[in-house]
Design a protein around this motif. Structure first.
Motif, short mmCIF file in Angstrom:
data_model
loop_
_atom_site.label_atom_id
_atom_site.label_comp_id
_atom_site.label_asym_id
_atom_site.label_seq_id
_atom_site.Cartn_x
_atom_site.Cartn_y
_atom_site.Cartn_z
N ASP A 183 -6.77 1.02 0.68
CA ASP A 183 -5.44 1.56 0.37
C ASP A 183 -4.68 0.60 -0.55
N GLY B 283 -3.61 9.10 1.72
CA GLY B 283 -4.78 9.59 0.99
C GLY B 283 -5.96 9.86 1.89
N THR C 236 -6.14 7.10 -5.68
CA THR C 236 -6.46 7.85 -4.47
C THR C 236 -7.54 8.90 -4.77
N ASN D 147 -2.67 3.35 -8.48
CA ASN D 147 -1.70 4.45 -8.59
C ASN D 147 -0.43 4.02 -9.32
N ALA E 33 0.83 -1.21 0.00
CA ALA E 33 0.00 0.00 0.00
C ALA E 33 0.86 1.26 0.00
N SER F 260 3.11 3.61 -2.89
CA SER F 260 3.72 3.83 -4.21
C SER F 260 5.21 4.10 -4.08
N GLY G 27 3.27 9.04 -1.17
CA GLY G 27 3.03 7.65 -1.60
C GLY G 27 3.25 6.65 -0.50
N ARG H 282 -6.19 1.03 -4.02
CA ARG H 282 -5.92 2.29 -4.74
C ARG H 282 -4.43 2.43 -5.05
N1 ASP Z 1 -1.06 4.56 -0.23
C1 ASP Z 1 -1.21 5.34 -1.42
C2 ASP Z 1 0.02 5.24 -2.27
O1 ASP Z 1 1.09 5.05 -1.79
C3 ASP Z 1 -1.48 6.77 -1.11
C4 ASP Z 1 -2.81 6.87 -0.42
O2 ASP Z 1 -2.87 6.72 0.79
O3 ASP Z 1 -3.81 7.00 -1.14
O4 ASP Z 1 -0.04 5.36 -3.45
#
Ligand code: ASP
Length: 439
Positions: A399, A366, A321, A406, A283, A285, A361, A402
């Motif tokens: 998370d 988010g 996100t 991402n 979770a 990026s 990330g 998403r």
């Molecule tokens: N965890 C997501 C990411 O790293 C960011 C978020 O919390 O939406 O892309």
């Protein structure tokens, strides 16, 4: 061949190559379901420990990797005009993908109305856990201009030490453009960062030996904390999100690549399968970034483009996100009976684009930046806190989903730009049998 078949075959190939990571996810889900509702403190401690070891190991290489990748990327692109062209294209592509995500989120949430009648779920949740973080987030974000001000690091060393990715990137971008400008005297520094980059990629290879147990442990502890009963209680909300994410992955990205490039979506998904699975497990990026770069570069996308575009994408491009934030805010508005006027919907959509791209990330970021959107809607502090507490209970699973979206969109955009610039080796990208292993 039909598009969905292409995607299925590609994912099949990707999973076959990385069956151990995929197996880790599936086993993690099964073990997590089993553990839910049982008290096995030792097992949860061990799982959390293994998961944290994996996340920390990959986070460890992120800053050296981002710095070296951007410096090499920009100095190798060299002249200003080309740099401006890449930069503009990148922002336009990210903008298109994120706007579509927000539109999909809004349409689905308005169509299926997941929030109607959901007020009792929200009220039933304990609010205390998130009160503090919401209060700080609101304080910091009451002014959009302040957010932008925060992007300029008054002390870059402080930003590095704190791991604040956006200010770090701003500093490194400016520094790299200056290096490109000064000509040959930049050689010692550029070669230094070339070595840093090569070494961090090597470390990434080693860390990947630990990917299967790491992803297993992360998935098991996430699933054990919410169990499957969560799916029945708020299934409509999760379903809307799931459909939105699937539309991005299976319709928007394929069409985007068809429209802007000649990249085959199936081949791209096959090339980045490891990154997609690790994004789901971690979770994050940023933590997945070393792997996203490795997958792209080892499978046909040029180093020049990947090293410039991917580090920026991992921080700024958060369409998954943005989609979630739009759905979540409309969900809360519906639950609280706030009238969703067209003006308010547009406001939510625009704020979601900003809020998502300002979020780091990392896991959970988010959710915190949703405060920015909710704040603009005039909900009372009590409603805000209760709403947050609700979103918090299902945070981890959403998370994971998403973040997968991402990371995939970062790869889609980098592939499109590389195609436009003739920086893809199609013989390699389109031949998964020849893909080099990451670890
Ligand atoms: N965890 C997501 C990411 O790293 C960011 C978020 O919390 O939406 O892309």
């Amino acid at each position: 061949m039909k598009l969905h078949m292409q995607i299925l075959i590609a994912l099949g190939l990707g999973i076959k190559r990385n069956w151990h990571i995929f197996f880790g996810i599936i086993l993690g889900i099964i073990v997590g379901i089993f553990l839910h509702g049982h008290e096995y403190p030792l097992v949860s401690t061990i799982l959390t420990f293994i998961g944290q070891v994996f996340i920390r190991l990959i986070q460890m290489v992120v800053i050296p990797l981002v710095v070296s990748a951007i410096i090499i990327g920009i100095t190798s692109i060299g002249d200003n005009k080309q740099l401006g062209k890449f930069g503009t294209k990148m922002i336009v592509y990210y903008g298109i993908i994120t706007s579509i995500a927000v539109a999909i989120g809004a349409v689905l949430a308005l169509l299926f109305k997941p929030g109607i009648g959901a007020a009792h779920y929200i009220a039933a949740n304990a609010a205390s856990e998130v009160q503090a973080s919401v209060a700080t987030a609101m304080e910091q974000q009451h002014n959009v201009l302040n957010i932008f001000l925060g992007f300029i690091p008054s002390n870059p060393i402080h930003s590095f030490a704190a791991g604040d990715m956006v200010p770090i990137i701003v500093f490194v971008l400016i520094f790299a453009v200056a290096l490109a400008k000064v000509g040959d005297v930049n050689r010692p520094i550029v070669s230094f960062f070339e070595s840093v980059f090569a070494a961090t990629m090597k470390i990434t290879d080693w860390i990947m030996y630990f990917a299967a147990p790491g992803v297993f442990a992360l998935t098991a502890s996430a699933v054990s904390s919410f169990g499957i009963d969560i799916f029945t209680s708020i299934s409509k909300y999760l379903l809307v999100l799931f459909v939105g994410f699937m539309l991005q992955l299976c319709v928007v990205y394929p069409l985007f690549l068809k429209f802007f490039s000649k990249v085959n979506i199936g081949m791209l998904y096959s090339a980045i399968a490891e990154a997609m699975m690790v994004a789901f497990g971690t979770a994050s990026s940023s933590a997945t970034l070393p792997l996203t770069i490795a997958c792209c570069e080892k499978r046909g996308i040029s180093h020049k483009i990947a090293s410039f575009v991917l580090p920026l994408g991992a921080t700024l491009n958060m369409d998954g996100t943005a989609l979630l934030q739009t759905v979540a805010v409309i969900f809360l508005a519906q639950a609280y009976g706030v009238a969703l006027t067209p003006f308010l919907i547009i406001q939510i959509a625009l704020l979601a684009i900003i809020a998502s791209s300002t979020c780091a990330g990392i896991p959970g970021a988010g959710l915190i930046t949703i405060a920015l959107i909710l704040n603009g809607m005039g909900l009372s502090p009590e409603q805000l806190v209760a709403g947050f507490a609700f979103l918090f209970t299902i945070e981890r699973i959403t998370d994971m989903m998403r973040t997968l979206v991402n990371v995939t969109s970062d790869a889609v955009v980098v592939a499109a730009i590389a195609d436009n610039e003739n920086e893809i080796n199609y013989d390699l990208l389109n031949n998964p049998a020849a893909y080099e292993e990451i670890a």
